[in-house]
Design an enzyme around this catalytic site. Structure first.
Site, PDB file in Angstrom:
ATOM      1  N   LYS A 281       0.853  -1.184   0.000  1.00  0.00           N
ATOM      2  CA  LYS A 281       0.000   0.000   0.000  1.00  0.00           C
ATOM      3  C   LYS A 281       0.896   1.243   0.000  1.00  0.00           C
ATOM      4  O   LYS A 281       1.860   1.318   0.756  1.00  0.00           O
ATOM      5  CB  LYS A 281      -0.909  -0.034   1.234  1.00  0.00           C
ATOM      6  CG  LYS A 281      -2.089   0.882   1.137  1.00  0.00           C
ATOM      7  CD  LYS A 281      -3.185   0.494   2.103  1.00  0.00           C
ATOM      8  CE  LYS A 281      -4.317   1.493   2.042  1.00  0.00           C
ATOM      9  NZ  LYS A 281      -5.471   1.080   2.827  1.00  0.00           N
ATOM     10  N   GLU A 370     -19.700  -4.986   9.825  1.00  0.00           N
ATOM     11  CA  GLU A 370     -20.671  -4.224  10.613  1.00  0.00           C
ATOM     12  C   GLU A 370     -21.722  -5.130  11.237  1.00  0.00           C
ATOM     13  O   GLU A 370     -22.138  -4.934  12.386  1.00  0.00           O
ATOM     14  CB  GLU A 370     -21.342  -3.160   9.740  1.00  0.00           C
ATOM     15  CG  GLU A 370     -20.426  -1.996   9.343  1.00  0.00           C
ATOM     16  CD  GLU A 370     -19.452  -2.303   8.216  1.00  0.00           C
ATOM     17  OE1 GLU A 370     -19.608  -3.355   7.562  1.00  0.00           O
ATOM     18  OE2 GLU A 370     -18.537  -1.495   7.975  1.00  0.00           O
ATOM     19  N   ARG A 398     -25.738  -1.645   6.705  1.00  0.00           N
ATOM     20  CA  ARG A 398     -25.429  -3.068   6.584  1.00  0.00           C
ATOM     21  C   ARG A 398     -25.988  -3.891   7.743  1.00  0.00           C
ATOM     22  O   ARG A 398     -26.200  -5.083   7.615  1.00  0.00           O
ATOM     23  CB  ARG A 398     -23.904  -3.256   6.631  1.00  0.00           C
ATOM     24  CG  ARG A 398     -23.179  -2.846   5.402  1.00  0.00           C
ATOM     25  CD  ARG A 398     -22.956  -4.059   4.557  1.00  0.00           C
ATOM     26  NE  ARG A 398     -22.622  -3.690   3.205  1.00  0.00           N
ATOM     27  CZ  ARG A 398     -21.453  -3.894   2.639  1.00  0.00           C
ATOM     28  NH1 ARG A 398     -20.490  -4.468   3.315  1.00  0.00           N
ATOM     29  NH2 ARG A 398     -21.254  -3.562   1.393  1.00  0.00           N
TER      30      ARG A 398
HETATM   31  C1  LIG Z   1     -18.957  -1.569   4.516  1.00  0.00           C
HETATM   32  C2  LIG Z   1     -17.747  -0.686   4.627  1.00  0.00           C
HETATM   33  N1  LIG Z   1     -17.155  -0.518   5.831  1.00  0.00           N
HETATM   34  C3  LIG Z   1     -16.065   0.276   5.934  1.00  0.00           C
HETATM   35  C4  LIG Z   1     -15.554   0.909   4.839  1.00  0.00           C
HETATM   36  C5  LIG Z   1     -14.381   1.872   4.995  1.00  0.00           C
HETATM   37  N2  LIG Z   1     -13.196   1.416   4.247  1.00  0.00           N
HETATM   38  C6  LIG Z   1     -12.861   1.901   3.041  1.00  0.00           C
HETATM   39  S1  LIG Z   1     -11.503   1.234   2.409  1.00  0.00           S
HETATM   40  C7  LIG Z   1     -11.303   0.252   3.763  1.00  0.00           C
HETATM   41  C8  LIG Z   1     -10.136  -0.670   3.830  1.00  0.00           C
HETATM   42  C9  LIG Z   1     -10.177  -1.651   2.735  1.00  0.00           C
HETATM   43  O1  LIG Z   1      -9.066  -2.477   2.833  1.00  0.00           O
HETATM   44  P1  LIG Z   1      -8.616  -3.307   1.577  1.00  0.00           P
HETATM   45  O2  LIG Z   1      -9.801  -3.895   0.923  1.00  0.00           O
HETATM   46  O3  LIG Z   1      -7.560  -4.233   2.007  1.00  0.00           O
HETATM   47  O4  LIG Z   1      -8.053  -2.229   0.582  1.00  0.00           O
HETATM   48  P2  LIG Z   1      -6.708  -1.359   0.710  1.00  0.00           P
HETATM   49  O5  LIG Z   1      -7.164   0.014   1.124  1.00  0.00           O
HETATM   50  O6  LIG Z   1      -5.813  -1.996   1.726  1.00  0.00           O
HETATM   51  O7  LIG Z   1      -6.126  -1.381  -0.634  1.00  0.00           O
HETATM   52  C10 LIG Z   1     -12.305   0.484   4.696  1.00  0.00           C
HETATM   53  C11 LIG Z   1     -12.410  -0.169   6.019  1.00  0.00           C
HETATM   54  C12 LIG Z   1     -16.213   0.713   3.616  1.00  0.00           C
HETATM   55  N3  LIG Z   1     -15.807   1.319   2.488  1.00  0.00           N
HETATM   56  N4  LIG Z   1     -17.281  -0.103   3.527  1.00  0.00           N
END
Ligand SMILES: Cc1ncc(C[n+]2csc(CCOP(=O)(O)OP(=O)(O)O)c2C)c(N)n1
Length: 635
Positions: A281, A370, A398
């Site tokens: 990342k 969630e 959710r």
């Molecule tokens: C249902 C939901 N909960 C929380 C989020 C907030 N959120 C956005 S990106 C993320 C992290 C995602 O991690 P990953 O899929 O590993 O992607 P990365 O950012 O590491 O590339 C979170 C928790 C969201 N978008 N949707």
């Protein structure tokens, strides 16, 4: 020229014209372009940098938009946007009337599915793949790209479980950077590290490819032998293989040439398959690699030094609501041993991290889950603990059934701290906390509170833990409050009681939560227009203060309700219901988020668009008051 290759790419067809070797240069230019633009126009940074090579390889190999790329969450899709004809408008990303920060089919035919919330990609991609089969469109390739963080969400497993028995050629790419926004959590994370580093598995696989790979036509055999080995040794131990996916990888997600070769090979392999890609990342920007949580969405920064540019102020700055939550919860938890803090993957975003650092044993980051967060809270509560479950308003959507069935129906003591209630700004339609007031107020046993400022938030958190008599929800907005010195001694707030902000005679304005601040701005302007507006901060949507409402409906013919939430079924609707139930007949006008999805922009721009910024409130009041006394006001 700054971007010699990239500036000639106006769509994937231009990318495909390049030689394989040029993909390395294009990736470097793309990365530089993202850094240049994001340093000035903030957005999600680290995730997009991490998938630059993967995105280039995907568009090089697949025939988009006919083939479908389904990005999970979509916050990492900037390179995809830039390569698919949106380079010249990328500087408008997340700005009012500009392009969205997430894939959106109405924005581009290359955006196969609308996203913003996590863990949807596998289900959506499976649906797209099976729809193509139903339409005899057998040549279409469908790819879901999901991060390891998003793989902590239950919906992803529902998708995998279903896809494993369907005969679709679905390709799931697991973009594993070992990070969510904060470090990824849970047993699945350990499992992924385990397969990534499993010596036996990787050695066997590499040996087979090394020995057979270079021989003409041998790829096929290498594949066969690898599969045979897998079926003997790995079917039982590889989770994805157990779910009938063919598992490939792990591969280096920054080796663009190798990625194109692997993807090309995978195009010809039938059935559901998963490619495990390892990425970093923030790749290519040192500070983002070193501090991945902060650079997930860093705001403006210096593109050379990486320093995050904050606006300095000489006067004390009011706190962020999330920090008021975080600091207050720790203060309360130090005294009340029953308090437990829970977040689904947002410890930094909601500032539960403050308690997490001080009391790791009493806080849980449960992953992007969630539904689980709420039912887990219910379990804690039924055994006598007092969970404070912090979920962003839009993500709470959710967990609606869990909130009703697992918490409210059993009248359990769970405190729902609903962060990001109301318009959130540049994340747009997927992230506005538009619906929570409307959906919480219809649930029996639920208290629905919304503080107008951070001092009230603090006192509501305090009050919620004194009460212990069923579920209690407290919604508060994104951003900062009003009072730099907010840390006052706690005061209990009377449940279901409003407060009078100011008296008046011409009209009563009833507000809930942070919208009250817009009303305060408006009433100051109304004073200058000689319009006397009373203002009531209702504090609670449920139970609503009936005593005050009786007084208001008895004294005023004109009533305006203002809320930072949908007007359909929200706070204003509660006031109308009260009026109908008690046979009052005042004129009530409701302001709030209209019955449509609101896009991105600054909160101020969006309040205005929705018609409840201070100016619009003034205008509305003027119109109403004119109607009330047409002769005097015209004279
Ligand atoms: C249902 C939901 N909960 C929380 C989020 C907030 N959120 C956005 S990106 C993320 C992290 C995602 O991690 P990953 O899929 O590993 O992607 P990365 O950012 O590491 O590339 C979170 C928790 C969201 N978008 N949707």
């Amino acid at each position: 020229m700054q971007y010699p290759l990239l500036s000639a790419i106006n769509g994937p067809e231009d990318l495909k014209k390049l030689k394989l070797d040029d993909l390395i240069k294009v990736s470097a230019e793309l990365r530089k372009f993202i850094i240049d633009v994001l340093s000035k126009n903030p957005g999600h940074f680290g995730a997009s940098l991490g998938v630059v090579e993967l995105t280039v390889a995907l568009h090089y190999v697949f025939n988009t938009p006919y083939d479908k790329l389904v990005w999970d969450v979509g916050h990492q899709a900037y390179a995809h946007k830039i390569l698919t004809g949106r380079r010249d408008i990328f500087h408008t990303n997340r700005k009012y009337k500009g392009i969205s920060g997430f894939p959106k089919p109405t924005e581009s035919e290359y955006d196969a599915f609308g996203v913003g919330h996590s863990s949807t990609s596998i289900s959506a991609a499976l649906g797209i793949a099976l729809a193509s089969q139903h339409m005899n469109d057998v040549g279409r390739q469908v790819v879901a790209i999901i991060g390891d963080g998003s793989l902590t969400g239950g919906l992803a497993y529902e998708g995998l479980n279903n896809a494993g028995i369907e005969k679709s050629n679905l390709l799931v790419i697991l973009n594993d950077n070992n990070m969510s926004i904060d470090p990824n959590v849970g047993a699945m994370k350990d499992y992924l590290i385990d397969i990534t580093t499993s010596k036996t598995y990787n050695k066997v696989k590499t040996d087979v490819w090394n020995i057979l790979g270079p021989l003409p036509g041998a790829r096929k055999y290498a594949q066969k032998i690898e599969n045979a080995i897998k079926s003997v040794f790995l079917k039982q131990s590889n989770l994805f293989e157990s779910l009938n996916f063919r598992y490939f990888g792990p591969v280096d997600g920054h080796d663009v040439i190798h990625l194109t070769q692997v993807l090309e090979d995978l195009k010809h392999i039938k059935g559901p398959k998963l490619l495990h890609v390892i990425t970093t990342k923030g790749k290519g920007f040192k500070q983002a690699e070193l501090n991945q949580t902060v650079y997930h969405s860093p705001g403006k920064f210096d593109k050379i030094t990486g320093e995050i540019l904050t606006v300095h102020s000489d006067s004390p700055v009011p706190p962020r609501y999330q920090d008021v939550f975080g600091e207050t919860l720790l203060e309360l938890a130090l005294k009340n041993k029953k308090i437990i803090g829970i977040t689904p993957a947002m410890p930094s975003g909601c500032s539960l991290k403050i308690m997490m650092c001080a009391m790791p044993e009493r806080t849980y980051d449960v992953g992007i889950a969630e539904q689980h967060a709420v039912t887990f809270s219910a379990g804690l509560a039924i055994q006598g603990m007092l969970p404070f479950c912090n979920v962003y308003s839009s993500f709470m959507q959710r967990a609606y059934d869990q909130m009703i069935h697992d918490v409210a129906l059993q009248n359990l003591n769970v405190v729902f701290c609903i962060d990001r209630g109301g318009i959130v700004g540049d994340d747009g339609a997927t992230h506005h906390g538009a619906f929570d007031i409307a959906f919480m107020r219809s649930v029996p046993n639920m208290i629905v509170a919304a503080p107008m400022d951070e001092i009230d938030l603090r006192n509501m958190l305090y009050t919620a833990q004194l009460r212990e008599n069923g579920p209690f929800s407290i919604r508060f907005p994104r951003g900062r409050g009003n009072y730099p010195d907010w840390k006052k001694p706690f005061k209990e707030i009377a449940i279901g009681k409003a407060r009078i902000i100011r008296e008046g005679t011409d009209i009563a304005i009833l507000s809930i939560g942070n919208a009250g601040n817009l009303v305060t701005e408006a009433t100051a302007k109304l004073d200058l227009l000689n319009i006397s507006a009373a203002h009531f901060d209702m504090r609670f949507v449920k139970p609503i203060d009936e005593e005050i409402l009786h007084q208001v409906f008895s004294a005023f013919n004109l009533i305006l309700t203002v809320e930072d939430g949908v007007i359909q079924g929200g706070f204003g609707s509660a006031v109308l219901e009260f009026m109908a139930d008690h046979n009052y007949s005042s004129k009530v006008k409701r302001l709030g988020i209209p019955d449509r999805f609101v896009e991105h922009g600054t909160p101020q721009e969006l309040y205005k668009e929705c018609g409840f910024d201070a100016e619009s409130i003034v205008h509305e009041v003027q119109t109403l008051v004119d109607k009330k006394v047409p002769i005097t006001s015209q004279n």
